[in-house]
Design an enzyme around this catalytic site. Structure first.
Site, PDB file in Angstrom:
ATOM      1  N   LYS A   1       3.923   5.629  -5.253  1.00 13.50           N
ATOM      2  CA  LYS A   1       5.363   5.913  -5.433  1.00 13.50           C
ATOM      3  C   LYS A   1       5.341   7.525  -5.836  1.00 13.50           C
ATOM      4  O   LYS A   1       4.522   8.071  -6.229  1.00 13.50           O
ATOM      5  CB  LYS A   1       6.059   5.166  -6.473  1.00 13.50           C
ATOM      6  CG  LYS A   1       6.334   3.619  -5.780  1.00 13.50           C
ATOM      7  CD  LYS A   1       7.266   2.910  -6.518  1.00 13.50           C
ATOM      8  CE  LYS A   1       7.554   1.448  -5.515  1.00 13.50           C
ATOM      9  NZ  LYS A   1       8.417   0.557  -6.445  1.00 13.50           N
TER      10      LYS A   1
ATOM     11  N   ARG B   1       1.868  -5.063  -7.678  1.00 15.74           N
ATOM     12  CA  ARG B   1       2.139  -5.133  -6.287  1.00 15.74           C
ATOM     13  C   ARG B   1       1.691  -3.824  -5.652  1.00 15.74           C
ATOM     14  O   ARG B   1       1.948  -2.509  -5.984  1.00 15.74           O
ATOM     15  CB  ARG B   1       3.527  -5.149  -5.944  1.00 15.74           C
ATOM     16  CG  ARG B   1       4.207  -5.031  -4.465  1.00 15.74           C
ATOM     17  CD  ARG B   1       5.797  -5.082  -4.545  1.00 15.74           C
ATOM     18  NE  ARG B   1       5.855  -5.416  -3.071  1.00 15.74           N
ATOM     19  CZ  ARG B   1       6.266  -4.365  -2.232  1.00 15.74           C
ATOM     20  NH1 ARG B   1       6.016  -3.244  -2.845  1.00 15.74           N
ATOM     21  NH2 ARG B   1       6.535  -4.533  -0.926  1.00 15.74           N
TER      22      ARG B   1
END
Length: 276
Positions: free
Chosen positions: A220, A255
């Site tokens: 991210k 995840r």
């Protein structure tokens, strides 16, 4: 992996949720797995490398992304699910969606988990569906929608605000029949770098709910911010570092795009924890 195993997790036994984006525009792997055969190859590799869950999504939720129609999302995910679920029986499949119709079709095909980035804010009936199918519901916190969520997000105290959100939405989810619930603080969903770091640093505050905690910081933008603009494909080490901190603070599920690296880090984590 038996579903109930998720609800017997301790801090030293994290699980891996491998990401498969059947989208043309996801921030990391957009366009790579629209083809069913390529998706099947990717699923095989993720399972071989240690994935316990495969999370499939047909709508990008990256910052600034546009929504897609129900039919388009179904057209992207259902051919993969219908082909993969009968073949890969040792893992659970998750559908990454906030749409009732998509979740229903996926559950009917054998999916065991509904991963809702809106946390019931868009479609409360997802909790009804999970109750009906005895499925797991992933309750994620987000502020705003993907199109606008990174435009100046504000909190009085991000950790306390997310705790309050979970308290409210858990009550709603259970009232509607969902009783197998995983919590996700929503790293990168309507949060600044500081907000994200605070959530990871204080992840233990969410253990009060006695529910599995999922963290998804994989590749991210916060990693790029910390590492002087590092591009998406060069954020694997940063991802592992953030997820390792998350495991130390109570994360039960990671995840992630890079399953092999995550699996290695979990093995090291468990070895160290066994001596503490």
């Amino acid at each position: 992996m038996p579903e109930d195993k998720l609800f017997k997790l301790s801090g030293n036994s994290p699980q891996i949720m491998g990401i498969l984006n059947a989208t043309p525009d996801s921030f990391s792997d957009g366009g790579r797995y629209l083809d069913v055969s390529r998706a099947m190859d990717r699923i095989y590799i993720m399972i071989k490398n240690g994935a316990d869950i495969i999370d499939i999504g047909g709508e990008s939720t990256r910052p600034g992304s546009d929504p897609v129609s129900v039919q388009e999302e179904l057209d992207r995910v259902m051919p993969i699910l219908e082909k993969a679920i009968p073949v890969f029986k040792k893992v659970d499949f998750s559908i990454d969606t906030s749409k009732y119709e998509v979740a229903k079709k996926a559950l009917e095909s054998g999916v065991k988990i509904v991963n809702d980035v809106s946390g019931l804010q868009k479609e409360p009936r997802l909790a009804d569906l999970c109750g009906e199918f005895d499925a797991i519901y992933v309750l994620m916190h987000s502020q705003g929608d993907p199109k606008t969520m990174q435009k100046n997000p504000q909190y009085s105290d991000v950790v306390k605000d997310v705790v309050t959100f979970f308290e409210k939405q858990l009550t709603e989810a259970k009232k509607r029949g969902a009783h197998k619930i995983i919590l996700d603080p929503g790293i990168g969903f309507g949060k600044t770098l500081e907000h994200n770091l605070r959530l990871i640093a204080h992840l233990d505050k969410f253990r009060k709910f006695s529910l599995p905690i999922l963290v998804g910081a994989s590749r991210k933008s916060m990693i790029g911010q910390i590492l002087d603009g590092r591009p998406t494909d060069d954020r694997v080490t940063g991802t592992i570092a953030l997820h390792y901190h998350s495991m130390m603070n109570g994360a039960n599920i990671l995840r992630i795009h890079d399953v092999k690296e995550a699996s290695d880090s979990i093995r090291i984590f468990k070895a160290v924890q066994s001596q503490s």
